[in-house]
Design a protein around this motif. Structure first.
Motif, PDB file in Angstrom:
ATOM      1  N   LYS A  47       0.827  -1.206   0.000  1.00  0.00           N
ATOM      2  CA  LYS A  47       0.000   0.000   0.000  1.00  0.00           C
ATOM      3  C   LYS A  47       0.862   1.256   0.000  1.00  0.00           C
ATOM      4  CE  LYS A  47      -3.052   2.628   3.055  1.00  0.00           C
ATOM      5  NZ  LYS A  47      -3.638   2.709   4.399  1.00  0.00           N
ATOM      6  N   GLY A  48       0.347   2.317  -0.642  1.00  0.00           N
ATOM      7  CA  GLY A  48       0.979   3.616  -0.575  1.00  0.00           C
ATOM      8  C   GLY A  48       1.843   3.919  -1.780  1.00  0.00           C
ATOM      9  N   ASP A  49       2.487   5.075  -1.721  1.00  0.00           N
ATOM     10  CA  ASP A  49       3.366   5.521  -2.793  1.00  0.00           C
ATOM     11  C   ASP A  49       4.565   6.240  -2.186  1.00  0.00           C
ATOM     12  OD1 ASP A  49       1.804   4.946  -5.336  1.00  0.00           O
ATOM     13  OD2 ASP A  49       0.336   6.119  -4.208  1.00  0.00           O
ATOM     14  N   ASN A  82       6.097   6.700   1.601  1.00  0.00           N
ATOM     15  CA  ASN A  82       5.086   6.151   2.494  1.00  0.00           C
ATOM     16  C   ASN A  82       4.629   4.759   2.082  1.00  0.00           C
ATOM     17  OD1 ASN A  82       4.960   8.505   4.114  1.00  0.00           O
ATOM     18  ND2 ASN A  82       3.672   9.498   2.574  1.00  0.00           N
ATOM     19  N   GLN A  83       5.196   4.205   1.024  1.00  0.00           N
ATOM     20  CA  GLN A  83       4.738   2.908   0.552  1.00  0.00           C
ATOM     21  C   GLN A  83       5.272   1.787   1.438  1.00  0.00           C
ATOM     22  OE1 GLN A  83       5.689   2.034  -3.534  1.00  0.00           O
ATOM     23  NE2 GLN A  83       4.058   0.518  -3.700  1.00  0.00           N
ATOM     24  N   THR A 132       4.924  -5.720  -6.826  1.00  0.00           N
ATOM     25  CA  THR A 132       3.949  -4.804  -6.227  1.00  0.00           C
ATOM     26  C   THR A 132       2.628  -5.522  -6.042  1.00  0.00           C
ATOM     27  OG1 THR A 132       5.002  -2.881  -7.258  1.00  0.00           O
ATOM     28  CG2 THR A 132       2.734  -2.611  -6.484  1.00  0.00           C
ATOM     29  N   ASN A 133       2.134  -5.499  -4.813  1.00  0.00           N
ATOM     30  CA  ASN A 133       0.852  -6.124  -4.488  1.00  0.00           C
ATOM     31  C   ASN A 133       0.119  -5.187  -3.537  1.00  0.00           C
ATOM     32  OD1 ASN A 133      -1.257  -7.687  -3.315  1.00  0.00           O
ATOM     33  ND2 ASN A 133      -0.194  -9.564  -3.900  1.00  0.00           N
ATOM     34  N   ARG A 134      -0.914  -4.504  -4.044  1.00  0.00           N
ATOM     35  CA  ARG A 134      -1.598  -3.471  -3.260  1.00  0.00           C
ATOM     36  C   ARG A 134      -2.423  -4.034  -2.113  1.00  0.00           C
ATOM     37  NH1 ARG A 134       0.725   1.443  -4.178  1.00  0.00           N
ATOM     38  NH2 ARG A 134       1.108   1.726  -6.397  1.00  0.00           N
ATOM     39  N   MET A 183      -0.631  -4.701   3.383  1.00  0.00           N
ATOM     40  CA  MET A 183      -0.923  -3.523   4.191  1.00  0.00           C
ATOM     41  C   MET A 183       0.048  -3.314   5.342  1.00  0.00           C
ATOM     42  SD  MET A 183      -3.609  -2.423   2.647  1.00  0.00           S
ATOM     43  CE  MET A 183      -4.320  -1.273   3.795  1.00  0.00           C
ATOM     44  N   SER A 184       1.035  -4.198   5.511  1.00  0.00           N
ATOM     45  CA  SER A 184       1.980  -4.037   6.611  1.00  0.00           C
ATOM     46  C   SER A 184       3.336  -4.574   6.178  1.00  0.00           C
ATOM     47  CB  SER A 184       1.500  -4.790   7.857  1.00  0.00           C
ATOM     48  OG  SER A 184       1.567  -6.192   7.654  1.00  0.00           O
ATOM     49  N   GLU A 185       4.374  -4.139   6.873  1.00  0.00           N
ATOM     50  CA  GLU A 185       5.718  -4.627   6.565  1.00  0.00           C
ATOM     51  C   GLU A 185       5.833  -6.118   6.857  1.00  0.00           C
ATOM     52  OE1 GLU A 185      10.326  -3.921   8.024  1.00  0.00           O
ATOM     53  OE2 GLU A 185       8.925  -2.228   8.068  1.00  0.00           O
ATOM     54  N   ASP A 186       5.134  -6.588   7.891  1.00  0.00           N
ATOM     55  CA  ASP A 186       5.186  -8.010   8.222  1.00  0.00           C
ATOM     56  C   ASP A 186       4.647  -8.849   7.065  1.00  0.00           C
ATOM     57  OD1 ASP A 186       5.483 -10.258  10.173  1.00  0.00           O
ATOM     58  OD2 ASP A 186       3.306 -10.353   9.920  1.00  0.00           O
TER      59      ASP A 186
END
Length: 680
Positions: A213-215, A218-219, A245-247, A250-253
């Motif tokens: 998520k993000g760009d 902030n991605q 890239t997989n939108r 939603m988290s670094e984990d």
């Protein structure tokens, strides 16, 4: 040599069958793919030729069994010079390509894959479900035009399972691993096998970074210092980087987990081996794991999985050829798919949406309240917050409120016949000296489909209201229009229209605020090929002198959307509305003065004043449309708050009642703001 039996069946009525031995033939059994066969005949007499027709069937038994034989549908018949005939067939499972199910249970949410597989196979008129192993829970949607074969393969790929066709019973099995998952035999080059062809290339990647998520800065991104890299592969082949890239991530984990399974899949070359088996009579099926050795090809106890078994007779000799791939790659693919599926399920449970725009619906209200009688109001969450999968697409639901000086109605009375001095009495706010009345209840909330009504004319909603003879402090109408906006032009565009609303007093045919109504307009920029849902709320405060009158909400649509739909399919779909009011009361008073032996009569006039509030605390409660309490906040310790998260209580479409109790007389201003996702 294996014994092969052949049977061809035509399409006559009744069908005719017969055994015809081909000059040569080959058939291929594939792992998770359609099987196929090819036959050649030197010459056929008319009787036998009549059995071989396009659309007819062919059956091959090996050693009297169909367990590793073939049953298929003839797709092509070629008549060659000198009487030769070549016949091509595809496995019987290809009939699933011709069947499209009703898929009445789709979409599936957190459902066992075995249940979904059984549903898909159950739609078939040709096959039934055999052994269906558990798999895993999954969110899965089948499109209305998807055939059974594609739907089943897509499902099994997501959960890392195999499809197996049992021709003897016309059953389809869904297995965690078709064939043996441990090596069934060791095959050595120039002993058990020959003519090995090895196809392999360099790895696709050994340094994988997953972006979510993000760009920009902030991605969400995986950490390549500890995840998504393979030192052994890098030392051997050099650093090969790949950005994925997989939108949904939603988290670094989650990004780190996906990077680890992706690098496991990509770090080694994918190896494909083809070879002939010296002893074609061995029993082996697609999916079996075998061990290969070949000093010439650099194979030392290489475990591989059979992806294709090809059998046949060529020039009187039986053949058995195998295609295999390294089993570690197949395991890595399965692990990757399981992690991706887990992330997909998490996204639907979290109800987080990153694509498209956000639609904001605002419900402002104001009124008096105290510790026993709340300032309460109704909020409607439109049906469009649920997508076609049944997922609630509410990004945020917040409540903002503040308590201030309260309004009080004061009744002033005066003598008309004596010198007695005037007196006064307080007519307190609603609820203090009478029980009051609040409308609506659940029966007074309505939704109507207006997608087919004509433009440029006034329409009345189906339900009118008579507020009765009691005087009202206020009464009115609140609601919202729901609009679908689409663009099919392929370019950014702008759409607009106007909606007028009014209340019609059907008792004496008057209108509020006027016969022209009040205009609600909107303009909306739409991205190329965008699809949006827009909700436009409205509110009408009805005149107090309409008490004891019947009135009805009316609307008039004109502007950019002509006759309800434009060329792109944009349309105003529905109206939701409710009538509401807060009841007051009157006093009729007389005073008897025995000292003067006459009556003093009094009349009332009403004035409104602001009285200072002493409120220092509030309690907030939320009920659903049936009156069930969803939340009691307890004492907040405040009389003013902004953006309280109430999304845990307004969780889906429908009406909700918000009640705010100041601990002393106060006028409460409140606003509920709903942010919903809008598909782009």
């Amino acid at each position: 040599m294996s014994n092969f039996d052949y049977k061809f069946t035509n399409l006559a009525s009744p069908a005719k069958s017969g055994s015809i031995t081909p000059t040569w033939f080959r058939y291929k059994l594939r792992l998770n793919a359609l099987n196929s066969a090819i036959f050649f005949f030197d010459a056929l007499d008319p009787t036998r030729r009549s059995l071989i027709v396009e659309g007819g069937t062919v059956e091959i038994k090996r050693n009297g069994s169909l367990s590793d034989g073939f049953v298929g549908v003839i797709t092509q018949v070629d008549y060659l010079d000198a009487g030769g005939v070549k016949v091509r067939a595809v496995g019987k499972e290809a009939k699933l390509l011709d069947e499209v199910g009703s898929y009445s249970n789709s979409p599936y949410t957190n459902t066992a894959s075995a249940t979904i597989a059984s549903d898909i196979i159950g739609e078939s008129s040709v096959f039934s479900a055999g052994t269906i192993e558990a798999g895993s829970n999954i969110d899965f949607r089948i499109s209305s035009n998807e055939n059974l074969w594609d739907a089943l393969l897509r499902l099994t790929r997501l959960v890392g399972q195999d499809v197996s066709i049992d021709y003897s019973s016309d059953e389809i099995d869904v297995l965690d691993h078709k064939g043996s998952s441990t090596s069934v035999m060791i095959m050595n080059d120039n002993k058990e096998i020959r003519n090995i062809v090895v196809s392999k290339g360099r790895p696709q990647a050994n340094y994988v970074v997953v972006k979510g998520k993000g760009d920009g800065n902030n991605q969400i991104s995986s950490d390549p210092s500890s995840h998504g890299t393979d030192a052994t592969s890098q030392a051997k082949y050099g650093v090969i980087k790949k950005i994925i890239t997989n939108r949904m991530v939603m988290s670094e984990d989650e990004a780190n987990k996906l990077a680890d399974v992706e690098v496991a899949r990509l770090k080694d070359p994918v190896k494909i081996y083809s070879f002939q088996v010296v002893n074609p009579q061995i029993d082996i099926v697609p999916g079996d794991v075998i061990t290969l050795n070949s000093s010439d090809k650099g194979l030392n106890s290489e475990q591989v999985r059979v992806t294709k078994v090809e059998r046949g007779l060529i020039n009187g000799y039986e053949i058995l050829e195998l295609d295999v791939s390294n089993s570690a790659y197949a395991t890595a693919v399965k692990n990757r798919d399981e992690v991706l599926n887990s992330i997909k399920r998490s996204r639907q449970k979290d109800i987080i949406y990153m694509q498209g725009s956000t639609n904001i619906i605002s419900y402002p209200f104001v009124g008096n309240g105290d510790s026993s009688t709340p300032m309460d109001f109704w909020v409607y969450v439109p049906a469009e917050v649920e997508d076609e999968s049944g997922n609630v697409r509410l990004n945020a639901v917040t409540l903002t409120y503040s308590c201030s000086d309260y309004k009080q109605d004061t009744s002033i009375s005066g003598s008309v016949s004596s010198a007695s001095s005037g007196t006064s009495m307080n007519n307190a706010k609603k609820g203090a000296s009478d029980t009051g009345y609040y409308y609506p209840n659940t029966a007074a909330s309505y939704t109507a489909d207006i997608s087919s009504v004509a433009s440029n004319t006034w329409h009345s909603v189906s339900t009118a209201i008579n507020v009765g003879s009691s005087p009202y402090l206020f009464h009115g109408i609140t609601g919202a229009f729901t609009i679908d906006l689409k663009d099919t032009s392929g370019t950014d565009t702008y759409k607009h229209t106007w909606i007028y609303i009014r209340a019609k007093n059907t008792t004496d045919t008057t209108y509020f605020p006027s016969s022209y109504g009040v205009k609600i307009s909107y303009g909306y920029s739409i991205k190329a090929n965008g699809v949006y849902t827009l909700t436009i709320p409205f509110y009408l405060h009805i005149p107090q002198n309409w008490s004891n009158k019947t009135y009805v909400l009316q609307y008039f649509i004109t502007g950019g959307i002509s006759d309800r739909y434009d060329s792109d399919g944009s349309a105003i779909q529905q109206i939701s509305y409710q009538y509401f009011g807060s009841e007051g009361h009157t006093h009729s008073n007389s005073i008897s003065d025995p000292n003067h032996n006459h009556d003093d009569s009094f009349t009332e006039t009403i004035a409104v004043s602001l009285n200072a509030t002493s409120a220092t605390d509030t309690v907030i409660k939320i009920d659903n449309s049936s009156g069930t309490e969803l939340w009691d906040s307890g004492n907040r310790g405040k009389i003013k708050e902004e953006d309280i998260d109430i999304s845990s209580y307004l969780t889906g479409k429908g009406w909700y009642r918000i009640k705010i109790y100041p601990n002393s007389d106060a006028r409460v201003h409140a606003n509920v703001k709903i942010k919903t996702a809008v598909d782009a």
